[in-house]
Design a protein around this motif. Structure first.
Motif, short mmCIF file in Angstrom:
data_model
loop_
_atom_site.label_atom_id
_atom_site.label_comp_id
_atom_site.label_asym_id
_atom_site.label_seq_id
_atom_site.Cartn_x
_atom_site.Cartn_y
_atom_site.Cartn_z
N LEU B 165 0.84 -1.20 0.00
CA LEU B 165 0.00 0.00 0.00
C LEU B 165 0.87 1.25 0.00
N ALA B 166 1.91 1.22 0.83
CA ALA B 166 2.79 2.39 0.93
C ALA B 166 3.57 2.60 -0.36
N VAL B 167 4.11 1.49 -0.91
CA VAL B 167 4.94 1.61 -2.12
C VAL B 167 4.11 2.08 -3.30
N VAL B 168 2.86 1.58 -3.41
CA VAL B 168 1.98 2.02 -4.50
C VAL B 168 1.77 3.53 -4.43
N ASP B 169 1.50 4.01 -3.22
CA ASP B 169 1.33 5.45 -3.03
C ASP B 169 2.57 6.22 -3.48
N GLU B 170 3.71 5.68 -3.04
CA GLU B 170 4.99 6.32 -3.35
C GLU B 170 5.24 6.38 -4.85
N VAL B 171 5.13 5.20 -5.47
CA VAL B 171 5.41 5.11 -6.90
C VAL B 171 4.46 6.01 -7.68
N TRP B 172 3.19 5.97 -7.26
CA TRP B 172 2.19 6.80 -7.92
C TRP B 172 2.60 8.27 -7.88
N SER B 173 3.00 8.74 -6.68
CA SER B 173 3.33 10.16 -6.59
C SER B 173 4.64 10.49 -7.32
N ILE B 174 5.58 9.53 -7.30
CA ILE B 174 6.82 9.76 -8.05
C ILE B 174 6.51 9.91 -9.54
N LEU B 175 5.70 9.00 -10.06
CA LEU B 175 5.39 9.04 -11.49
C LEU B 175 4.61 10.30 -11.87
N ARG B 176 3.70 10.71 -10.98
CA ARG B 176 2.94 11.94 -11.23
C ARG B 176 3.90 13.14 -11.26
N LYS B 177 4.78 13.14 -10.27
CA LYS B 177 5.70 14.27 -10.13
C LYS B 177 6.64 14.35 -11.33
N GLU B 178 7.08 13.20 -11.82
CA GLU B 178 8.01 13.19 -12.95
C GLU B 178 7.26 13.25 -14.28
N ASN B 179 5.94 13.46 -14.20
CA ASN B 179 5.14 13.63 -15.42
C ASN B 179 5.16 12.44 -16.36
N LYS B 180 5.02 11.25 -15.82
CA LYS B 180 5.09 10.07 -16.67
C LYS B 180 3.70 9.57 -17.03
N THR B 181 3.68 8.78 -18.08
CA THR B 181 2.49 8.06 -18.48
C THR B 181 2.71 6.62 -18.06
N ALA B 182 1.65 5.95 -17.57
CA ALA B 182 1.88 4.60 -17.07
C ALA B 182 0.83 3.61 -17.53
N LEU B 183 1.30 2.42 -17.88
CA LEU B 183 0.41 1.31 -18.20
C LEU B 183 0.72 0.21 -17.19
N ILE B 184 -0.29 -0.16 -16.39
CA ILE B 184 -0.04 -0.99 -15.22
C ILE B 184 -0.84 -2.29 -15.30
N VAL B 185 -0.13 -3.41 -15.21
CA VAL B 185 -0.83 -4.70 -15.15
C VAL B 185 -0.90 -5.13 -13.70
N THR B 186 -2.08 -5.49 -13.24
CA THR B 186 -2.20 -5.95 -11.86
C THR B 186 -3.32 -6.97 -11.71
N HIS B 187 -3.17 -7.84 -10.70
CA HIS B 187 -4.23 -8.79 -10.36
C HIS B 187 -5.23 -8.16 -9.41
N ASP B 188 -4.79 -7.07 -8.78
CA ASP B 188 -5.50 -6.52 -7.65
C ASP B 188 -6.47 -5.44 -8.13
N ILE B 189 -7.77 -5.78 -8.16
CA ILE B 189 -8.77 -4.84 -8.68
C ILE B 189 -8.75 -3.54 -7.89
N ALA B 190 -8.68 -3.66 -6.56
CA ALA B 190 -8.70 -2.47 -5.72
C ALA B 190 -7.52 -1.56 -6.03
N GLU B 191 -6.35 -2.17 -6.22
CA GLU B 191 -5.17 -1.40 -6.54
C GLU B 191 -5.36 -0.67 -7.88
#
Ligand SMILES: Nc1ncnc2c1ncn2[C@@H]1O[C@H](COP(=O)(O)OP(=O)(O)OP(=O)(O)O)[C@@H](O)[C@H]1O
Ligand SMILES: [Mg+2]
Lengths: 269, 251
Positions: B165-191
């Protein structure tokens, strides 16, 4: 990285205990060695055993002095160590290079598989007489024998190590657009370093086997020659002395490789 | 009008092996806009990883094509930090491989390590870092080549739930801050719901796009963790859950 300051008394006690244990292990090891030689000497002096066929430390020491003053000691040690060193180096390097080649070309690897399996299973000593016929009665034949003994095992174990490197690590580099050569340099070789070191360790032993075998069969010099010669003229002093020197030389070479290992694998701890 | 960073156009994929032919992907199309976070969810084995492999040029599709506008960085499931390299050297592997200016890259990586709290571990080996820290290092390694688009394949699934949960938050804000576009594969619907602007739902193998959800929370602009509290979170969760049609017994 270690915390030097603030050592708790418990930690101190623990470290002291470890040190003491290490010291006592060394003590016992050395004592056993000394005891062994003292017992050997005494048993021979008191004629519990016959020094003519078992030799004894003082006689070995005398033999050593004779060999030393005639200068032949260094010729023998030198040629054995030289042969072992060359056999070891060429066998290891050659084995690694061939393994790299086979990793590079999967087709070649598949083609060579049955040959490698058979060559690995074949006792290399059986090739001794052939090698002597082909290469003559001297150092090249001995080195070839030492090399043959280690190179096949090296090829097989290194290729195995290369092929077992984590697929995803390779994938990671491919996503970055790495060439095959970059994959080799940046992942395959560094990831296989521990296997390479253990191949080195095994090869040290195998090269000694190869060289002594070779010297038994053909040579005019070397520790293996001394051993055979000594037993033929029934001078067990020479045989025993040579064996002890051999043991020391092998141990030194092994320690050398272990030291090398420690230096290289600093990321492993 | 909009700036399309990535377009997947009628991609199909059949794998050939000695055992036979596997049709992994039937016909998949979608696109990702600049700055957008898009997730792909779908049943296990439906071809999600294959899609990412095709986008990053590791695999050639049997049919269809990919249009990429920018540089792609790929983040794998486990961190795959090389044990024999320090964290700094690990992060520099991309610029090294791509023959970029190493001096500039080192400055850039040092800045990232500093910004994201790994400065003092720069010269440590991966074995000395915690799971969350390693994942952050892996992200910085991915960012080191300055990609515009990041592909993340189950990038957090090796972490325990709390850390995740913490790392997802972190990565999300890092990617937002660095202005990236992201395509994310996950099993976790909530995530997927918590981090995405849109979610692509795939069918069973061979995959087709079943539906694409646009996620609009009642309180926009919050972090993934906060999004989980949103009133509409449960609605999206149920809808996607239904869509995925998970049979506990048959899988
Ligand atoms: N290189 C390959 N050769 C043959 N078949 C493959 C290959 N790669 C994937 N497949 C097959 O294609 C299908 C899709 O695989 P893929 O890994 O893309 O699924 P996924 O959706 O990522 O699954 P998961 O959710 O388990 O990660 C699977 O049935 C798999 O067996
Ligand atoms: Mg997958």
């Amino acid at each position: 990285m270690s915390r030097v300051n603030n050592i708790s008394p418990e930690r101190k006690a623990y470290i002291k205990q470890i040190k003491q244990r290490k010291a006592s292990i060394h003590m016992v090891q050395i004592s056993i060695l000394i005891l062994f030689f003292v017992l050997w000497e005494t048993a021979a002096n008191l004629r519990w055993i016959d020094p003519f066929i078992t030799s004894q430390p003082t006689r070995m020491f005398k033999t050593l002095k004779v060999l030393h003053s005639s200068g032949s000691l260094y010729l023998h040690i030198g040629s054995t160590i030289w042969e072992t060193f060359i056999g070891f180096t060429v066998g290891t390097m050659g084995g690694i290079l061939i393994a790299i080649l086979l990793w590079w070309s999967n087709f070649l690897a598949k083609v060579s598989e049955p040959y490698l399996v058979v060559l690995n299973a074949l006792p290399k000593v059986a090739l001794g007489p052939i090698i002597i016929v082909w290469m003559g009665n001297g150092m090249p034949a001995i080195i070839t024998m030492a090399l043959l003994i280690s190179i096949i095992v090296t090829i097989i174990s290194m290729l195995n190590a290369f092929l077992n490197v984590d697929e995803d690590k390779i994938k990671l580099l491919k996503t970055l657009g790495a060439t095959k050569y970059q994959i080799l340099r940046k992942v395959i070789l560094p990831a296989s370093l521990p296997n390479m070191i253990s191949a080195l360790k095994v090869n040290v032993g195998l090269s000694w086997v190869g060289v002594i075998m070779g010297e038994f069969l053909v040579s005019k010099a070397g520790l293996g020659f001394l051993i055979v010669y000594g037993s033929q003229v029934f001078k067990l002093d020479i045989v025993m002395t040579s064996v002890i020197i051999l043991a020391i030389a092998a141990a030194i070479m092994y320690v050398g490789v272990s030291y090398f290992e420690k230096k290289i694998l600093k990321w492993q701890q | 009008m909009t700036d399309i960073k990535l377009a997947v156009e009628s991609v199909g994929m059949k794998f050939q092996t000695t055992e036979g032919e596997t049709e992994a992907i039937s016909d998949v199309s979608f696109s990702v806009q600049a700055g957008e976070f898009v997730s792909i969810v779908g049943p296990s084995g439906c071809g999600k990883s294959t899609i990412l492999n095709i986008i990053s040029n590791l695999t050639q599709p049997t049919t269809g094509e990919i249009k990429v506008n920018g540089k792609v960085g790929y983040m794998l499931q486990r961190d795959h930090l090389f044990e024999w390299r320090t964290i700094l050297k690990n992060c520099l592997i991309g610029p090294e491989i791509q023959g970029q200016d190493l001096k500039a890259a080192r400055e850039n990586v040092k800045r990232l390590l500093k910004t994201y709290g790994l400065e003092e571990f720069m010269h440590h080996y991966p074995g000395q870092l915690s799971g969350g820290m390693r994942q952050r290092a892996a992200l910085i390694r991915t960012l080191a080549i300055n990609p515009d688009i990041l592909l993340l394949d189950e990038a957090f699934s090796a972490l325990d739930y709390q850390t995740r949960l913490a790392v997802v938050d972190e990565v999300w804000s890092i990617l937002r801050k660095e202005n990236k576009t992201a395509l994310i594969v996950t099993h976790d619907i909530a995530e997927a719901i918590s981090i995405s602007d849109r979610i692509v739902v795939l069918s069973h193998r061979p995959a087709v796009v079943k539906n694409i959800y646009t996620i609009e929370f009642t309180h926009p602009g919050l972090t993934p963790l906060e999004n989980r509290e949103d009133e509409k979170f449960r609605y999206y969760f149920n809808a996607i859950w239904e869509e995925l049609d998970v049979h506990v017994t048959s899988e």
